[in-house]
Design a protein around this motif. Structure first.
Motif: not given
Length: 298
Positions: A20, A24, A136
């Protein structure tokens, strides 16, 4: 000056959180190169624009910044200090960021060796689990030189929200140890609280919604407690990795002459959970071990 348009980032370690985080960075416009031992494990990232390299030396030569998010201190040591590792194969002036939770002493050693090779190194472990990695919003705890931290801050701002500079090399890891010590005892309390609610004949979901907004509020309670009640034990953070973190914290505490009875209890309970075959479950699976001890069914 660092910018997405001109910076190529290497990423080593694309597991539950790393994947992930790399995604991002891709979405923020950075050019991303990936090294995984098995190429197919990087397919999700390759399909959206990342490039794959066959080994660490190949990746190292093509990147300005390299982020590592691997499993254990032994992995960190191999990736940085091994013959095929980053320090011996990076271009001079490269920026290396270890976001693995690892030993503070190893972070200090890597910094010292890297400095002799003209490399810039930070230890920057994170907290927030899979949820924080996806959104994030990770907490990022950083040790190393302040000027290096300031230079790579735009990258951190893609990955997290609570971003801090703690001090010299190793202080990022020491901060993460403080974080894990706090979580260790808290997770026991979350499990006992929800099991108590069930024993008392209450609606555990209603209880959770109520106490999550009071003095007991915590990420572990509101996020992981909810997963416990749904019998969702998929890993946002593996049991085996949390045991690793707690053992590092205990070792560091003992080196300071600090007694940490809550941490010791948490290690014991999580090791019991691991012995039940739950080492690859999420840390919220601790409720299974405590339920078993009380002869309760979930």
């Amino acid at each position: 000056m660092l910018s997405a348009n001109t910076t190529t980032i290497g990423f080593i370690g694309t597991g539950v959180m790393g994947k992930s985080m790399a995604k991002n960075l891709l979405n923020a416009g950075y050019s991303i190169r990936i090294f995984t031992r098995t190429k197919s494990k990087a397919d999700d990232l390759l399909n959206i624009g990342a490039k794959w390299d066959k080994d660490i030396p190949t990746l190292a030569k093509q990147c300005d910044v390299i982020i590592t998010m691997v499993g254990y201190p032994s992995d960190v040591e191999e990736v940085y200090l091994g013959e095929q590792g980053l320090i011996k194969n990076c271009n001079k002036g490269s920026y290396l960021i270890d976001m693995t939770t690892s030993k503070p002493s190893l972070a200090e050693e890597i910094f010292s060796v890297s400095e002799k090779h003209g490399l810039h190194v930070l230890d920057a472990p994170v907290s927030g689990g899979d949820i924080g990695a996806e959104s994030g919003t990770l907490a990022i705890m950083t040790g190393g030189e302040r000027s290096v931290y300031d230079y790579v801050l735009p990258i951190f701002q893609v990955l997290g929200e609570n971003i801090s500079y703690q001090g010299p090399a190793g202080t990022g890891q020491h901060t993460k140890m403080s974080n894990q010590i706090a979580i260790a005892s808290n997770m026991i309390g979350v499990c006992e609280s929800l099991l108590y609610a069930k024993k008392a004949g209450l609606d555990p979901k209603k209880v959770l919604a109520t106490i999550s907004t009071g003095a007991a509020a915590s990420f572990s309670l509101s996020k992981l407690g909810a997963r416990m009640l749904e019998n969702d034990f998929n890993p946002g953070f593996y049991v085996k990795h949390f045991i690793k973190d707690m053992r590092i914290a205990l070792e560091s505490s003992q080196a300071f002459g600090l007694d940490t009875p809550g941490l010791k209890l948490a290690i014991d309970l999580y090791e019991q959970l691991s012995d039940m075959g739950e080492q690859d479950s999420g840390t919220q699976a601790l409720i299974k071990a405590l339920a078993y001890r009380s002869e309760m069914t979930l």
